[in-house]
Design a protein around this motif. Structure first.
Motif, PDB file in Angstrom:
ATOM      1  N   GLU A 112       4.641  -3.036   3.598  1.00 31.15           N
ATOM      2  CA  GLU A 112       3.474  -3.696   4.183  1.00 31.15           C
ATOM      3  C   GLU A 112       2.322  -2.747   4.536  1.00 31.15           C
ATOM      4  N   PRO A 113       2.575  -1.526   5.037  1.00 30.00           N
ATOM      5  CA  PRO A 113       1.448  -0.639   5.348  1.00 30.00           C
ATOM      6  C   PRO A 113       0.613  -0.268   4.129  1.00 30.00           C
ATOM      7  N   ILE A 114       1.231  -0.252   2.953  1.00 28.73           N
ATOM      8  CA  ILE A 114       0.454   0.034   1.742  1.00 28.73           C
ATOM      9  C   ILE A 114      -0.640  -1.011   1.581  1.00 28.73           C
ATOM     10  N   LEU A 115      -0.262  -2.266   1.770  1.00 32.13           N
ATOM     11  CA  LEU A 115      -1.249  -3.349   1.670  1.00 32.13           C
ATOM     12  C   LEU A 115      -2.303  -3.231   2.759  1.00 32.13           C
ATOM     13  N   ARG A 116      -1.879  -2.992   3.989  1.00 27.71           N
ATOM     14  CA  ARG A 116      -2.815  -2.958   5.114  1.00 27.71           C
ATOM     15  C   ARG A 116      -3.814  -1.813   4.974  1.00 27.71           C
ATOM     16  N   PHE A 117      -3.321  -0.631   4.662  1.00 29.09           N
ATOM     17  CA  PHE A 117      -4.228   0.506   4.534  1.00 29.09           C
ATOM     18  C   PHE A 117      -5.146   0.352   3.318  1.00 29.09           C
ATOM     19  N   THR A 118      -4.622  -0.201   2.244  1.00 30.16           N
ATOM     20  CA  THR A 118      -5.464  -0.407   1.063  1.00 30.16           C
ATOM     21  C   THR A 118      -6.560  -1.424   1.349  1.00 30.16           C
ATOM     22  N   GLN A 119      -6.216  -2.514   2.033  1.00 21.93           N
ATOM     23  CA  GLN A 119      -7.239  -3.495   2.402  1.00 21.93           C
ATOM     24  C   GLN A 119      -8.319  -2.870   3.274  1.00 21.93           C
ATOM     25  N   ALA A 120      -7.923  -1.928   4.130  1.00 24.22           N
ATOM     26  CA  ALA A 120      -8.887  -1.308   5.044  1.00 24.22           C
ATOM     27  C   ALA A 120      -9.791  -0.306   4.348  1.00 24.22           C
ATOM     28  N   PHE A 121      -9.240   0.461   3.405  1.00 21.49           N
ATOM     29  CA  PHE A 121      -9.999   1.580   2.836  1.00 21.49           C
ATOM     30  C   PHE A 121     -10.561   1.317   1.439  1.00 21.49           C
ATOM     31  N   ALA A 122     -10.072   0.307   0.748  1.00 22.71           N
ATOM     32  CA  ALA A 122     -10.585   0.031  -0.589  1.00 22.71           C
ATOM     33  C   ALA A 122     -12.076  -0.318  -0.605  1.00 22.71           C
ATOM     34  N   PRO A 123     -12.605  -1.047   0.403  1.00 19.90           N
ATOM     35  CA  PRO A 123     -14.044  -1.325   0.365  1.00 19.90           C
ATOM     36  C   PRO A 123     -14.904  -0.062   0.321  1.00 19.90           C
TER      37      PRO A 123
END
Length: 252
Positions: A112-123
């Motif tokens: 789950e942290p992979i998804l959360r951090f990616t959602q936060a930093f991908a923009p």
């Protein structure tokens, strides 16, 4: 292949493989944010490189703590260019012994942290037109282990890596995973003891299956990471890179 001007965040950064990743990224010039459930600050002392260095304590299975890390990092550096999702737990559980609580805990830490951090930093990566995301998979997914929850979580990491690569490729962001063999770290030693084996016994079994007859060390993985986050790897994405001394001998 300098990373000067880039900011990298690494989870599971207080020791072992994660600490080696932080050292490599710092040496290559990046600002580094080391994140771990244990205080990673001591490991930042003495690192080479011109970039800034920040250590943050976080239980990445807790969304509220992840949010604090994201906010703190963005306030300090503006964006994250390189995201290394390395943190993980390695419980031993079979079909007969696994509980739903353990199953959910493993997913909460390893996936789950992979998804959360990616959602936060991908923009921020999309705005810059450049980004590197590297996840930690496992060679165990191709072996005959019985660590039910762990193996499932790492297979999910591999699938998530490919799915994110599909979605983010047009934005200049590559997403890959490094799948290591057994690495002689503190975490490995603890896992061997919990499984009722000595480290020597486990290493002997693994070395017998490898084509390169020496144990893996964190530097083996850090060298691959250094390549994957560089400009030289700009045409590589959606790949599971098995850094395992020939243990698996397949690209699956």
């Amino acid at each position: 292949m300098t990373l000067e001007g880039k900011t990298a965040l690494v989870t599971g950064a207080a020791r072992g493989i994660g600490q080696a990743y932080v050292a490599r990224l710092a040496a290559d010039g990046a600002n580094v944010v080391a994140v771990d459930i244990n205080d990673p600050t001591d490991g930042l002392v003495g690192l080479t490189g011109k970039g800034d260095k920040l250590g943050l304590v976080c239980d990445i299975s807790r969304p509220d703590e992840v949010d604090v890390v994201v906010t703190t990092t963005l306030e300090r550096f503006g964006r994250v260019d390189i995201l290394v999702n390395n943190a993980g737990i390695f419980p031993t559980a079979s079909l007969d012994t696994v509980t739903i609580e353990l199953w959910r805990q493993v997913q909460a830490v390893n996936v789950e942290p992979i998804l959360r951090f990616t959602q936060a930093f991908a923009p921020g990566m999309k705005s810059a037109g450049w980004g590197r995301i590297v996840n930690t998979g496992s060679a165990n997914t191709l072996l005959h282990g019985k660590d039910l929850a762990y193996m499932t979580s790492k297979a999910t990491v591999h699938g998530l890596t490919r799915a994110l690569a599909n979605e983010l490729g047009e934005s200049g962001i590559t997403v890959n995973a490094i799948a290591p063999s057994v690495v002689a770290t503190e975490g490995f030693l603890g896992r061997a003891r919990s499984a009722g084996s000595t480290a020597e016994e486990v290493l002997a079994r693994v070395l017998a299956m490898q084509t390169i007859k020496r144990p893996s060390v964190p530097a083996d993985l850090a060298d691959v990471l250094g390549f994957l986050v560089s400009e030289a790897a700009g045409f590589i994405t959606g790949q599971i890179i098995h850094v395992d001394g020939g243990l698996t001998r397949t690209g699956a």
